[in-house]
Write a protein that holds these residues in place. Structure first.
Motif, mmCIF file in Angstrom:
data_model
loop_
_atom_site.group_PDB
_atom_site.id
_atom_site.type_symbol
_atom_site.label_atom_id
_atom_site.label_comp_id
_atom_site.label_asym_id
_atom_site.label_seq_id
_atom_site.Cartn_x
_atom_site.Cartn_y
_atom_site.Cartn_z
ATOM 1 N N THR A 82 -23.997 -1.584 -25.938
ATOM 2 C CA THR A 82 -25.029 -2.718 -26.284
ATOM 3 C C THR A 82 -24.150 -3.901 -27.062
ATOM 4 O OG1 THR A 82 -25.706 -1.631 -28.333
ATOM 5 C CG2 THR A 82 -26.796 -1.293 -26.342
ATOM 6 N N GLY A 83 -24.412 -5.234 -26.949
ATOM 7 C CA GLY A 83 -23.583 -6.022 -27.975
ATOM 8 C C GLY A 83 -23.212 -7.303 -26.768
ATOM 9 N N ALA A 84 -23.176 -8.345 -27.437
ATOM 10 C CA ALA A 84 -22.540 -9.488 -26.504
ATOM 11 C C ALA A 84 -21.153 -9.191 -26.117
ATOM 12 C CB ALA A 84 -22.647 -10.547 -27.351
ATOM 13 N N GLY A 85 -20.823 -9.434 -25.017
ATOM 14 C CA GLY A 85 -19.556 -9.375 -24.408
ATOM 15 C C GLY A 85 -19.197 -8.152 -23.671
ATOM 16 N N SER A 86 -19.984 -7.149 -23.778
ATOM 17 C CA SER A 86 -19.987 -5.883 -23.027
ATOM 18 C C SER A 86 -20.614 -5.913 -21.804
ATOM 19 C CB SER A 86 -20.727 -4.844 -23.916
ATOM 20 O OG SER A 86 -20.559 -4.695 -25.497
ATOM 21 N N TYR A 87 -19.602 -5.652 -20.711
ATOM 22 C CA TYR A 87 -19.821 -5.542 -19.479
ATOM 23 C C TYR A 87 -19.624 -4.487 -18.603
ATOM 24 C CZ TYR A 87 -18.762 -10.426 -20.599
ATOM 25 O OH TYR A 87 -18.595 -11.720 -21.290
ATOM 26 N N GLN A 88 -18.922 -3.372 -19.111
ATOM 27 C CA GLN A 88 -18.321 -2.267 -18.272
ATOM 28 C C GLN A 88 -19.521 -1.233 -18.329
ATOM 29 O OE1 GLN A 88 -14.401 -1.492 -18.515
ATOM 30 N NE2 GLN A 88 -14.056 -3.012 -20.190
ATOM 31 N N LEU A 89 -19.492 -0.120 -17.620
ATOM 32 C CA LEU A 89 -20.184 1.193 -17.716
ATOM 33 C C LEU A 89 -19.392 2.058 -17.678
ATOM 34 C CD1 LEU A 89 -23.190 0.508 -15.300
ATOM 35 C CD2 LEU A 89 -22.882 -0.036 -17.813
ATOM 36 N N THR A 90 -19.370 3.178 -18.036
ATOM 37 C CA THR A 90 -18.665 4.350 -18.185
ATOM 38 C C THR A 90 -19.448 5.305 -17.267
ATOM 39 O OG1 THR A 90 -17.523 4.019 -20.193
ATOM 40 C CG2 THR A 90 -17.551 6.320 -19.568
ATOM 41 N N PHE A 91 -18.911 5.884 -16.275
ATOM 42 C CA PHE A 91 -19.549 6.730 -15.340
ATOM 43 C C PHE A 91 -19.140 8.426 -15.760
ATOM 44 C CE2 PHE A 91 -21.678 4.199 -12.287
ATOM 45 C CZ PHE A 91 -21.214 3.137 -12.609
ATOM 46 N N ALA A 132 0.776 -1.177 -0.023
ATOM 47 C CA ALA A 132 -0.047 0.060 -0.090
ATOM 48 C C ALA A 132 0.821 1.272 -0.171
ATOM 49 C CB ALA A 132 -0.969 -0.145 1.265
ATOM 50 N N SER A 133 0.416 2.308 -0.713
ATOM 51 C CA SER A 133 0.894 3.606 -0.667
ATOM 52 C C SER A 133 0.039 4.741 -0.486
ATOM 53 C CB SER A 133 1.716 3.793 -2.149
ATOM 54 O OG SER A 133 0.679 3.978 -3.213
ATOM 55 N N THR A 134 0.781 5.750 0.047
ATOM 56 C CA THR A 134 -0.349 6.939 0.379
ATOM 57 C C THR A 134 -1.264 7.457 -0.837
ATOM 58 O OG1 THR A 134 1.213 8.466 -0.055
ATOM 59 C CG2 THR A 134 1.272 7.578 2.293
ATOM 60 N N ASN A 135 -0.931 7.079 -2.089
ATOM 61 C CA ASN A 135 -1.689 7.587 -3.076
ATOM 62 C C ASN A 135 -2.755 6.597 -3.432
ATOM 63 O OD1 ASN A 135 -0.297 5.352 -4.633
ATOM 64 N ND2 ASN A 135 0.645 6.870 -5.832
ATOM 65 N N GLN A 136 -2.788 5.375 -2.552
ATOM 66 C CA GLN A 136 -4.033 4.650 -2.741
ATOM 67 C C GLN A 136 -5.060 4.805 -1.755
ATOM 68 O OE1 GLN A 136 -1.630 0.887 -2.847
ATOM 69 N NE2 GLN A 136 -2.260 0.796 -4.941
ATOM 70 N N THR A 137 -4.934 5.835 -1.075
ATOM 71 C CA THR A 137 -5.962 6.495 -0.040
ATOM 72 C C THR A 137 -7.161 6.791 -0.802
ATOM 73 O OG1 THR A 137 -4.512 6.968 1.775
ATOM 74 C CG2 THR A 137 -6.533 8.146 1.810
ATOM 75 N N SER A 138 -8.407 6.217 -0.629
ATOM 76 C CA SER A 138 -9.370 6.464 -1.362
ATOM 77 C C SER A 138 -10.672 5.578 -1.012
ATOM 78 C CB SER A 138 -9.287 5.824 -2.957
ATOM 79 O OG SER A 138 -10.181 6.421 -3.825
ATOM 80 N N MET A 139 -11.712 5.988 -1.487
ATOM 81 C CA MET A 139 -12.890 5.032 -1.217
ATOM 82 C C MET A 139 -13.031 3.906 -2.555
ATOM 83 S SD MET A 139 -15.816 4.561 0.150
ATOM 84 C CE MET A 139 -17.361 5.565 0.422
ATOM 85 N N TYR A 140 -13.351 2.796 -2.130
ATOM 86 C CA TYR A 140 -13.178 1.738 -2.880
ATOM 87 C C TYR A 140 -14.647 0.824 -2.901
ATOM 88 C CZ TYR A 140 -8.043 2.141 -3.213
ATOM 89 O OH TYR A 140 -7.012 2.371 -3.509
ATOM 90 N N LEU A 141 -14.946 0.702 -4.043
ATOM 91 C CA LEU A 141 -16.538 0.415 -4.311
ATOM 92 C C LEU A 141 -16.451 -0.816 -5.071
ATOM 93 C CD1 LEU A 141 -18.220 3.716 -5.402
ATOM 94 C CD2 LEU A 141 -18.729 2.589 -3.181
ATOM 95 N N CYS A 142 -17.345 -1.938 -4.821
ATOM 96 C CA CYS A 142 -17.379 -3.245 -5.269
ATOM 97 C C CYS A 142 -18.834 -3.056 -6.104
ATOM 98 C CB CYS A 142 -17.240 -4.344 -4.250
ATOM 99 S SG CYS A 142 -17.568 -5.757 -5.096
ATOM 100 N N ALA A 143 -18.982 -3.698 -7.153
ATOM 101 C CA ALA A 143 -20.196 -3.853 -7.873
ATOM 102 C C ALA A 143 -20.211 -5.164 -8.639
ATOM 103 C CB ALA A 143 -20.499 -2.749 -8.806
ATOM 104 N N SER A 144 -21.576 -5.738 -8.783
ATOM 105 C CA SER A 144 -21.895 -6.815 -9.518
ATOM 106 C C SER A 144 -23.003 -6.735 -10.522
ATOM 107 C CB SER A 144 -22.190 -8.062 -8.610
ATOM 108 O OG SER A 144 -23.392 -7.874 -7.919
ATOM 109 N N SER A 145 -22.844 -7.331 -11.354
ATOM 110 C CA SER A 145 -24.013 -7.442 -12.278
ATOM 111 C C SER A 145 -24.293 -8.697 -13.058
ATOM 112 C CB SER A 145 -23.735 -6.416 -13.561
ATOM 113 O OG SER A 145 -22.770 -6.891 -14.474
ATOM 114 N N PRO A 146 -25.606 -9.041 -13.434
ATOM 115 C CA PRO A 146 -25.816 -10.357 -14.383
ATOM 116 C C PRO A 146 -25.286 -10.367 -15.362
ATOM 117 C CG PRO A 146 -27.954 -8.948 -14.118
ATOM 118 C CD PRO A 146 -26.623 -8.205 -13.271
ATOM 119 N N HIS A 147 -24.925 -11.334 -16.212
ATOM 120 C CA HIS A 147 -24.447 -11.393 -17.301
ATOM 121 C C HIS A 147 -25.606 -11.780 -18.479
ATOM 122 C CE1 HIS A 147 -21.293 -13.668 -20.166
ATOM 123 N NE2 HIS A 147 -21.908 -12.771 -20.629
ATOM 124 N N VAL A 148 -25.994 -11.059 -19.037
ATOM 125 C CA VAL A 148 -27.248 -11.283 -19.995
ATOM 126 C C VAL A 148 -26.770 -10.727 -21.262
ATOM 127 C CG1 VAL A 148 -28.776 -10.923 -18.217
ATOM 128 C CG2 VAL A 148 -28.201 -8.982 -19.617
#
Lengths: 115, 115
Positions: free
Chosen positions: B96-105, A81-97
């Motif tokens: 849109t489209g198969a294989g796309s998972y990411q969002l741009t914020f 770890a380094s000081t420039n990694q001080t931050s808010m870390y967010l985890c997310a999940s999504s379904p694969h459709v």
């Protein structure tokens, strides 16, 4: 309701320590993501995973690694770890459709301070 | 490159006033579009999303958003703001489209509400 949990809300570590941030989701989602959030910079993608043992680099992977041994769990690792990694870390999940990017569901975040 | 722009960093409105938060996207094809809200110290919560069909989308907490293809915009609106709406709002887009998972914020718009 989708539930994404993160192991710690607040974490304080020292420079050079190895840091593990854990994320667990309970909705059987295939995709999981790690972001860091900094004022004025919005959310930046560090790594994501679309399947167990699979990982892809995001926009800012340097200094980080990830592990996904089980479908529900995605870990972010700061090797030294380094000081420039001080931050808010967010985890997310999504379904694969079929059809593309889908709704991401977020955990509450971990505020990491590196001294 | 794909991008999402939120032109307003900070907006202040009086309680009871109407609200419009702007979002513009730059994508090759019409992306999937999302609005999220983040209360202080919390993760992101989905307000609404647009995938296709009716260009006026209703969400939670009395919010709505209108997709305008000609303007590449997806602006968020609320007719009467409540003090509890004070938060940071993020617009996001995904391919849109198969294989796309990411969002741009987008970088977010912070909303302050005057009693």
């Amino acid at each position: 309701d989708v539930k994404v949990t993160q192991s710690s809300r607040y974490l304080v570590k020292r420079t050079g320590e190895k840091v593990f941030l854990e994320c667990v989701q309970d909705m059987d989602h295939e995709n999981m993501f790690w972001y860091r959030q900094d004022p004025g910079l919005g959310l930046r993608l560090i790594y994501f995973s679309y399947d167990v043992k699979m990982k892809e680099k995001g926009d800012i992977p340097e200094g980080y690694s990830v592990s996904r041994e089980k479908k529900e769990r995605f870990s972010l690792i700061l090797e030294s770890a380094s000081t420039n990694q001080t931050s808010m870390y967010l985890c997310a999940s999504s379904p694969h459709v079929a059809g593309g990017s889908n709704t991401q569901y977020f955990g509450p975040g971990t505020r990491l301070t590196v001294l | 490159a794909q991008s999402v722009t939120q032109p307003d960093i900070h907006i202040t409105v009086s309680e009871g006033a109407s609200l419009e938060l702007r979002c513009n996207y730059s994508y090759g094809a019409t992306p999937y579009l999302f609005w999220y809200v983040q209360s202080p110290g919390q993760g992101l919560q989905l307000l609404l999303k647009y995938f296709s069909g009716d260009t006026l989308v209703q969400g939670i907490k009395g919010f709505e958003a209108e997709f305008k293809r000609s303007q590449s915009s997806f602006n968020l609106r609320k007719p009467s703001v409540h003090w509890s709406d004070a938060a940071e709002y993020f617009c996001a887009a995904g391919e849109t489209g198969a294989g796309s998972y990411q969002l741009t914020f987008g970088k977010g718009t912070k909303l302050s509400v005057i009693p």
